[in-house]
Design a protein around this motif. Structure first.
Motif, PDB file in Angstrom:
ATOM      1  N   GLY A 107       1.138  -3.750   8.391  1.00  0.00           N
ATOM      2  CA  GLY A 107       1.008  -2.883   7.477  1.00  0.00           C
ATOM      3  C   GLY A 107      -0.181  -2.555   7.403  1.00  0.00           C
ATOM      4  O   GLY A 107      -0.940  -0.924   9.056  1.00  0.00           O
ATOM      5  N   SER A 149      -2.991  -0.611   0.556  1.00  0.00           N
ATOM      6  CA  SER A 149      -1.499  -0.298   1.072  1.00  0.00           C
ATOM      7  C   SER A 149      -0.893  -1.931  -0.191  1.00  0.00           C
ATOM      8  O   SER A 149      -2.182  -2.778  -0.542  1.00  0.00           O
ATOM      9  CB  SER A 149      -1.691  -0.844   2.724  1.00  0.00           C
ATOM     10  OG  SER A 149      -0.441  -1.734   2.533  1.00  0.00           O
ATOM     11  N   GLY A 182       5.773  -1.091   1.186  1.00  0.00           N
ATOM     12  CA  GLY A 182       6.896  -1.734   1.419  1.00  0.00           C
ATOM     13  C   GLY A 182       7.854  -0.434  -0.135  1.00  0.00           C
ATOM     14  O   GLY A 182       8.666  -0.220  -0.083  1.00  0.00           O
TER      15      GLY A 182
ATOM     16  N   GLY B 128      13.428 -13.980  -3.983  1.00  0.00           N
ATOM     17  CA  GLY B 128      12.526 -12.977  -4.792  1.00  0.00           C
ATOM     18  C   GLY B 128      12.863 -11.335  -4.464  1.00  0.00           C
ATOM     19  O   GLY B 128      11.896 -10.617  -4.658  1.00  0.00           O
ATOM     20  N   GLU B 206       4.038 -15.893  -8.041  1.00  0.00           N
ATOM     21  CA  GLU B 206       3.381 -15.762  -6.670  1.00  0.00           C
ATOM     22  C   GLU B 206       2.182 -16.500  -6.865  1.00  0.00           C
ATOM     23  O   GLU B 206       1.729 -16.928  -5.740  1.00  0.00           O
ATOM     24  CB  GLU B 206       2.925 -14.318  -6.633  1.00  0.00           C
ATOM     25  CG  GLU B 206       4.182 -13.232  -5.905  1.00  0.00           C
ATOM     26  CD  GLU B 206       4.653 -12.419  -6.394  1.00  0.00           C
ATOM     27  OE1 GLU B 206       3.160 -11.582  -6.865  1.00  0.00           O
ATOM     28  OE2 GLU B 206       5.377 -11.495  -6.415  1.00  0.00           O
ATOM     29  N   TYR B 266       1.931 -11.278  14.980  1.00  0.00           N
ATOM     30  CA  TYR B 266       0.893 -11.551  15.360  1.00  0.00           C
ATOM     31  C   TYR B 266       1.535 -12.368  16.807  1.00  0.00           C
ATOM     32  O   TYR B 266       0.838 -13.110  17.084  1.00  0.00           O
ATOM     33  CB  TYR B 266       0.075 -12.492  14.781  1.00  0.00           C
ATOM     34  CG  TYR B 266       0.269 -11.745  13.871  1.00  0.00           C
ATOM     35  CD1 TYR B 266      -1.739 -10.829  14.513  1.00  0.00           C
ATOM     36  CD2 TYR B 266      -0.392 -12.357  12.395  1.00  0.00           C
ATOM     37  CE1 TYR B 266      -2.769  -9.989  13.733  1.00  0.00           C
ATOM     38  CE2 TYR B 266      -0.750 -11.247  11.438  1.00  0.00           C
ATOM     39  CZ  TYR B 266      -2.023 -10.512  12.257  1.00  0.00           C
ATOM     40  OH  TYR B 266      -2.891  -9.249  11.386  1.00  0.00           O
TER      41      TYR B 266
HETATM   42  C1  B12 Z   1       5.784 -10.770   6.485  1.00  0.00           C
HETATM   43  C2  B12 Z   1       5.970 -10.610   4.834  1.00  0.00           C
HETATM   44  C3  B12 Z   1       5.589 -12.238   4.271  1.00  0.00           C
HETATM   45  C4  B12 Z   1       4.515 -13.098   5.179  1.00  0.00           C
HETATM   46  C5  B12 Z   1       2.474 -11.915   5.553  1.00  0.00           C
HETATM   47  C6  B12 Z   1       2.044 -12.458   6.807  1.00  0.00           C
HETATM   48  C7  B12 Z   1       1.143 -11.472   6.844  1.00  0.00           C
HETATM   49  N1  B12 Z   1      -0.032 -11.839   7.691  1.00  0.00           N
HETATM   50  O1  B12 Z   1       0.717  -9.964   6.517  1.00  0.00           O
HETATM   51  C8  B12 Z   1       4.099 -13.757   4.254  1.00  0.00           C
HETATM   52  C9  B12 Z   1       5.075 -15.055   4.460  1.00  0.00           C
HETATM   53  C10 B12 Z   1       2.308 -14.282   4.093  1.00  0.00           C
HETATM   54  C11 B12 Z   1       4.341 -13.018   2.694  1.00  0.00           C
HETATM   55  C12 B12 Z   1       4.185 -13.895   1.696  1.00  0.00           C
HETATM   56  C13 B12 Z   1       4.306 -13.590   0.235  1.00  0.00           C
HETATM   57  N2  B12 Z   1       5.396 -12.495   0.195  1.00  0.00           N
HETATM   58 CO1  B12 Z   1       5.993 -11.520   2.044  1.00  0.00          CO
HETATM   59  N3  B12 Z   1       6.834  -9.942   2.693  1.00  0.00           N
HETATM   60  C14 B12 Z   1       7.080  -9.834   4.119  1.00  0.00           C
HETATM   61  C15 B12 Z   1       7.943  -9.000   4.587  1.00  0.00           C
HETATM   62  C16 B12 Z   1       9.051  -9.683   4.703  1.00  0.00           C
HETATM   63  C17 B12 Z   1       7.393  -8.505   5.189  1.00  0.00           C
HETATM   64  C18 B12 Z   1       6.389  -7.307   5.505  1.00  0.00           C
HETATM   65  C19 B12 Z   1       5.976  -6.698   6.398  1.00  0.00           C
HETATM   66  O2  B12 Z   1       4.526  -6.749   6.651  1.00  0.00           O
HETATM   67  N4  B12 Z   1       6.237  -5.611   7.497  1.00  0.00           N
HETATM   68  C20 B12 Z   1       5.683  -5.149   8.019  1.00  0.00           C
HETATM   69  C21 B12 Z   1       5.584  -4.025   7.827  1.00  0.00           C
HETATM   70  C22 B12 Z   1       4.395  -3.523   9.884  1.00  0.00           C
HETATM   71  O3  B12 Z   1       6.143  -2.785   7.030  1.00  0.00           O
HETATM   72  P1  B12 Z   1       4.314  -2.107   6.077  1.00  0.00           P
HETATM   73  O4  B12 Z   1       3.463  -3.182   5.613  1.00  0.00           O
HETATM   74  O5  B12 Z   1       5.873  -1.785   5.535  1.00  0.00           O
HETATM   75  O6  B12 Z   1       3.492  -1.445   6.703  1.00  0.00           O
HETATM   76  C23 B12 Z   1       4.374  -0.376   6.761  1.00  0.00           C
HETATM   77  C24 B12 Z   1       4.738   1.241   5.961  1.00  0.00           C
HETATM   78  O7  B12 Z   1       4.763   0.121   4.545  1.00  0.00           O
HETATM   79  C25 B12 Z   1       3.066   1.795   5.722  1.00  0.00           C
HETATM   80  N5  B12 Z   1       2.321   1.125   4.620  1.00  0.00           N
HETATM   81  C26 B12 Z   1       2.094  -0.394   4.735  1.00  0.00           C
HETATM   82  N6  B12 Z   1       0.588   0.697   4.036  1.00  0.00           N
HETATM   83  C27 B12 Z   1       0.031   1.571   4.390  1.00  0.00           C
HETATM   84  C28 B12 Z   1      -0.849   2.413   3.332  1.00  0.00           C
HETATM   85  C29 B12 Z   1      -0.494   3.929   3.341  1.00  0.00           C
HETATM   86  C30 B12 Z   1      -2.078   4.862   3.101  1.00  0.00           C
HETATM   87  C31 B12 Z   1       0.343   4.491   4.138  1.00  0.00           C
HETATM   88  C32 B12 Z   1       0.268   5.823   4.637  1.00  0.00           C
HETATM   89  C33 B12 Z   1       1.037   3.907   4.724  1.00  0.00           C
HETATM   90  C34 B12 Z   1       1.485   2.287   4.192  1.00  0.00           C
HETATM   91  O8  B12 Z   1       2.782   1.483   7.003  1.00  0.00           O
HETATM   92  C35 B12 Z   1       3.399   0.449   7.649  1.00  0.00           C
HETATM   93  C36 B12 Z   1       3.794   0.703   9.348  1.00  0.00           C
HETATM   94  O9  B12 Z   1       5.371   0.965   9.745  1.00  0.00           O
HETATM   95  C37 B12 Z   1       8.302  -8.166   3.611  1.00  0.00           C
HETATM   96  C38 B12 Z   1       9.568  -7.675   3.107  1.00  0.00           C
HETATM   97  C39 B12 Z   1       9.889  -6.035   3.395  1.00  0.00           C
HETATM   98  N7  B12 Z   1      10.924  -5.782   3.067  1.00  0.00           N
HETATM   99  O10 B12 Z   1       8.797  -5.668   3.329  1.00  0.00           O
HETATM  100  C40 B12 Z   1       7.677  -9.480   2.438  1.00  0.00           C
HETATM  101  C41 B12 Z   1       7.814  -8.932   0.813  1.00  0.00           C
HETATM  102  C42 B12 Z   1       6.567  -7.570   0.450  1.00  0.00           C
HETATM  103  N8  B12 Z   1       6.834 -10.166   0.173  1.00  0.00           N
HETATM  104  C43 B12 Z   1       7.710 -10.846  -1.166  1.00  0.00           C
HETATM  105  C44 B12 Z   1       6.655 -12.288  -1.885  1.00  0.00           C
HETATM  106  C45 B12 Z   1       7.247 -12.475  -3.295  1.00  0.00           C
HETATM  107  C46 B12 Z   1       5.637 -12.709  -0.901  1.00  0.00           C
HETATM  108  C47 B12 Z   1       4.994 -13.999  -1.925  1.00  0.00           C
HETATM  109  C48 B12 Z   1       4.204 -13.547  -3.320  1.00  0.00           C
HETATM  110  C49 B12 Z   1       6.016 -15.245  -1.284  1.00  0.00           C
HETATM  111  C50 B12 Z   1       5.290 -16.141  -2.037  1.00  0.00           C
HETATM  112  N9  B12 Z   1       5.765 -16.517  -3.527  1.00  0.00           N
HETATM  113  O11 B12 Z   1       3.967 -17.229  -2.260  1.00  0.00           O
HETATM  114  C51 B12 Z   1       3.320 -13.898  -0.964  1.00  0.00           C
HETATM  115  C52 B12 Z   1       3.321 -13.003  -1.213  1.00  0.00           C
HETATM  116  C53 B12 Z   1       1.612 -13.466  -1.660  1.00  0.00           C
HETATM  117  C54 B12 Z   1       0.233 -13.055  -2.005  1.00  0.00           C
HETATM  118  N10 B12 Z   1      -0.483 -12.188  -3.327  1.00  0.00           N
HETATM  119  O12 B12 Z   1       0.344 -11.588  -1.354  1.00  0.00           O
HETATM  120  C55 B12 Z   1       8.224  -9.832  -1.362  1.00  0.00           C
HETATM  121  C56 B12 Z   1       7.979  -9.118  -2.707  1.00  0.00           C
HETATM  122  C57 B12 Z   1       8.815  -8.984  -3.737  1.00  0.00           C
HETATM  123  C58 B12 Z   1       7.966  -7.880  -4.908  1.00  0.00           C
HETATM  124  N11 B12 Z   1       7.452  -8.878  -6.317  1.00  0.00           N
HETATM  125  O13 B12 Z   1       7.690  -6.783  -4.570  1.00  0.00           O
HETATM  126  C59 B12 Z   1       9.047  -9.370  -0.266  1.00  0.00           C
HETATM  127  C60 B12 Z   1       9.253  -8.058  -0.622  1.00  0.00           C
HETATM  128  C61 B12 Z   1      10.109  -9.492   0.038  1.00  0.00           C
HETATM  129  C62 B12 Z   1      11.328 -10.310  -0.615  1.00  0.00           C
HETATM  130  N12 B12 Z   1      11.889  -9.695  -1.608  1.00  0.00           N
HETATM  131  O14 B12 Z   1      10.511 -12.140  -1.085  1.00  0.00           O
HETATM  132  N13 B12 Z   1       5.186 -12.456   2.968  1.00  0.00           N
END
Ligand code: B12
Lengths: 215, 460
Positions: A107, A149, A182, B128, B206, B266
């Motif tokens: 994101g 973020s 998220g 999670g 985590e 990616y």
């Molecule tokens: C892909 C993913 C991963 C990937 C990340 C890959 C990478 N290179 O980034 C991997 C597999 C590595 C991963 C790892 C982990 N993850 Co993860 N992951 C996700 C997942 C499925 C999707 C996130 C994503 O990329 N979404 C797509 C992008 C485009 O969306 P986005 O980031 O939200 O961004 C958009 C908007 O939010 C906004 N936005 C984002 N930032 C900002 C900032 C500003 C200023 C503004 C205005 C807008 C904005 O614009 C973006 C574009 O539209 C989420 C589930 C979810 N529903 O979010 C879980 C999730 C976030 N992960 C989670 C967890 C637990 C983890 C781990 C801790 C797992 C573990 N035990 O190891 C680790 C994290 C380690 C750490 N310390 O960070 C949990 C968090 C739970 C919680 N406590 O809240 C989630 C919610 C899934 C779950 N329920 O289990 N994860």
């Protein structure tokens, strides 16, 4: 090569996600004394808008978007110094980061690329960025906007830290601090006294546009 | 054989490269190149393909991808390279069965074949998913433990301790992880199933330190639980994760690497995401020393796994892995819609079917993209498990027809899904049942499933 050719090449370089070609084309255009405004308006902006639209429709994917934004950035580095002073300062510097403790980067990367594409001077600090380093960088680069973020409920608190830290330094008014990711919400942004919350990249761009003039 | 010391040596001696260059210029570019070289094509109308050669091409492309790009260590900024010989050795030595759980619940987890009649391993819960309170956490786990088909529990995550929001790698996270272990075990005790394995042990942990802390015998985790360690997309690792690997290896427990390549991220489009998904399996056995694997490919926009492209990716991944290896793989699916909506149940049915007929077991299910607190109930994983058992043995071509019918019920709503209700709005913890409103939705859902040829247990 005619002037139109140089502009076409600059455009295609971005459309082909090719930084080296973009730099070559920008150099050629500069040599031909093409107005830098034309390079931006006729080549870079339409090209990156096209890339952004394709990404929205998922006809192309994140790596393409990021490489296209890199190509714009690389050519802008040559073009910007030639532009009128008022243009140079018209778009603000934005510091973008995923907060401390959080490594989710997708994101954040989308936002950084889209802002870059819109001509903002984007400093992408990466993931798991320490609160103090983030504010230090914002200060050093005279940023107007900070985009933080957070993707996990456990790291949302770091967004609050950023705001509290800037406030404690007496610097709160210098920056518009925007939050997203998220688990965050408008209510959360209000609670921690952020300047704005965005649901997606369009939200981030709208907010950045809004705040880039003001401070 | 590649062991943890070999992994460290590779991480310390491999070729240096920046993270950006690795993922954009190397990984993304090569994944696309492999798709072109092997002529791999996604067909919108055949989301569950019956073409074995497609599966084998994807497998071949995945092996080549791993050999050509390797994995990446973000702490040393180096590539961990693997030869084809090392990959073959790791596959030969990977366990062909794992025993999990204790007493009456001790069961054998083994690889499945395409169109296998044996029921899949059902690893159930909202892995999670964020819980707002200790009460919602235990309510959910008790509900999961009562699901008849359950083989193992995937717990949600606590988000607060002592009224404070948990911070990563802080005492709050350590205390949260300890509670996670104790509460989950206690929830199983309460419904009389103390031996059920917690296969994602400690989703609240985590950080490495929180995992290690909560493994003290006092908190009741066992070597017969499974231990998930999440890979950073694409194919990345860091010392934090390798620390977890080392800790879990030391207790002799089976590691499962989870990995969620995002289609549109990616990994690019559906074809290259499938290749990446398969390559991650091989990378996980080597780098994360995994005995089992947990892919959860997701759509970048919808953050779910029920769109056409995602179903195809799940299916071809399962077929590629089960035709070419003996690896144990469980697909985790996410829905876009939430509890009480028919869409949510149709979505999970489609994803689970794609996995089960293609040779995979399941983890199910992340509800409403798994991102909002308490927006999940024990119903959705229970329905996933019922469907999973019902479709075991189904022909791929029949499954393709069925899944197309399911798609027609929700596909147009993916961009704007109904989020439904939260846990206590539609689940009665005293009666251990969904609300009357939700029950009605489930009964109607089961009738609709019967119409497309899937008979499920009659709903009470
Ligand atoms: C892909 C993913 C991963 C990937 C990340 C890959 C990478 N290179 O980034 C991997 C597999 C590595 C991963 C790892 C982990 N993850 Co993860 N992951 C996700 C997942 C499925 C999707 C996130 C994503 O990329 N979404 C797509 C992008 C485009 O969306 P986005 O980031 O939200 O961004 C958009 C908007 O939010 C906004 N936005 C984002 N930032 C900002 C900032 C500003 C200023 C503004 C205005 C807008 C904005 O614009 C973006 C574009 O539209 C989420 C589930 C979810 N529903 O979010 C879980 C999730 C976030 N992960 C989670 C967890 C637990 C983890 C781990 C801790 C797992 C573990 N035990 O190891 C680790 C994290 C380690 C750490 N310390 O960070 C949990 C968090 C739970 C919680 N406590 O809240 C989630 C919610 C899934 C779950 N329920 O289990 N994860």
């Amino acid at each position: 090569m005619g002037k139109d050719d140089a502009i076409t090449e600059l455009r295609s370089a971005v459309l082909e996600y090719d930084s080296d070609a973009a730099v070559r084309a920008a150099k050629a255009a500069i040599k031909q004394k093409i107005d830098p405004m034309i390079m931006v308006d006729k080549a870079l902006v339409p090209a990156i808008n096209e890339v952004g639209d394709k990404f929205e429709k998922m006809e192309i994917f994140l790596p393409d978007l990021m490489l296209a934004a890199d190509a714009v950035k690389a050519s802008m580095a040559l073009i910007l110094p030639l532009m009128a002073k008022d243009y140079q300062t018209s778009k603000a510097t934005v510091v973008v980061a995923t907060v401390q403790g959080d490594v989710h980067e997708i994101g954040k990367n989308i936002i950084a690329s889209m802002l870059m594409a819109r001509g903002f001077n984007v400093i992408d600090m990466g993931v798991d960025v320490k609160t103090t380093l983030l504010i230090d960088e914002a200060k050093k680069s005279r940023a107007k906007i900070i985009c933080a973020s957070a993707l996990m409920s456990s790291t949302m608190g770091s967004q609050k830290d950023i705001i509290d830290y800037a406030t404690a330094l007496g610097d709160r008014k210098r920056y518009a601090i925007l939050v997203g990711g998220g688990p965050t919400s408008r209510e959360w942004a209000d609670e921690i006294k952020a300047d704005g919350w965005g649901k997606d990249a369009n939200g981030a761009i709208k907010l950045a546009d809004k705040f880039s003039g003001r401070r | 054989m590649v062991h943890i010391l070999d992994v460290m040596e590779k991480a310390l001696e491999g070729k240096p490269i920046s993270e950006n260059d690795y993922q954009l210029k190397l990984f993304a570019a090569k994944a696309n190149e492999k798709v072109r070289e092997h002529g791999i094509k996604f067909d919108r109308n055949e989301v569950i393909p019956s073409d074995n050669s497609l599966a084998d091409d994807i497998y071949r492309a995945a092996v080549e991808l791993l050999v050509e790009v390797g994995a990446y260590c973000t702490d040393t900024s180096r590539i961990l390279s693997y030869s084809e010989e090392e990959i073959r050795g790791a596959l030969r030595n990977a366990p062909q069965e794992i025993w999990l759980g204790e007493g009456k619940e001790r069961k054998r987890l083994a690889p499945r074949k395409i169109e296998d009649k044996s029921p899949p391993w059902c690893f159930l819960g909202a892995g999670g998913g964020a819980c707002s309170s200790d009460r919602s956490f235990t309510t959910l786990v008790e509900g999961y433990a009562e699901i008849p088909e359950i083989n193992a529990i995937t717990t949600p995550a606590l988000t607060r301790v002592g009224g404070m929001r948990i911070r990563p790698a802080s005492p709050l996270e350590l205390l949260g992880a300890m509670r996670n272990a104790v509460y989950a075990r206690e929830a199983c005790n309460r419904v009389g199933r103390p031996g059920l394995p917690l296969m994602n042990s400690l989703s609240t942990a985590e950080s490495d330190i929180a995992l290690a802390a909560a493994l003290h015998p006092r908190y009741g985790m066992r070597a017969s639980d499974g231990f998930l360690i999440c890979c950073m997309d694409p194919m990345k690792v860091d010392f934090n994760r390798l620390n977890k690997v080392t800790v879990v290896l030391s207790m002799g427990a089976p590691i499962g690497m989870c990995f969620g390549p995002l289609m549109g991220g990616y990994s690019g489009g559906p074809e290259s995401t499938a290749v990446s998904n398969v390559a991650h399996h091989l990378m996980g056995v080597l780098t994360y020393q995994s005995s089992w694997l947990l892919p959860f490919p997701l759509h970048l926009r919808y953050v779910s796994s029920s769109s056409r492209e995602m179903l195809w990716i799940i299916s071809v991944t399962g077929q590629a892995i089960s035709r070419n290896t003996d690896l144990i793989s469980l697909n985790l699916n996410y829905t876009s819609a939430g509890p009480t909506t028919p869409m949510c149940l149709f979505e999970t049915s489609a994803s689970v079917t794609a996995a089960v007929v293609s040779g995979l077991s399941i983890e199910s299910v992340g509800v409403a993209s798994n991102k909002e607190e308490d927006r999940t109930t024990p119903v959705e994983p229970r329905i996933s498990a019922e469907v999973a058992h019902a479709v075991a043995g189904m022909k791929r071509s029949d499954a393709n027809g069925m899944v197309n019918e399911l798609l027609s019920k929700y596909e147009s709503k993916l961009a704007n899904p109904p989020l439904g209700k939260t846990l206590f709005e539609c689940w009665d913890p005293e009666r251990r049942r969904p609300s009357p409103e939700y029950q009605k939705v489930i009964r109607k859902f089961k009738k609709d499933m019967a119409k497309i040829g899937v008979d499920l247990r009659p709903e009470l």
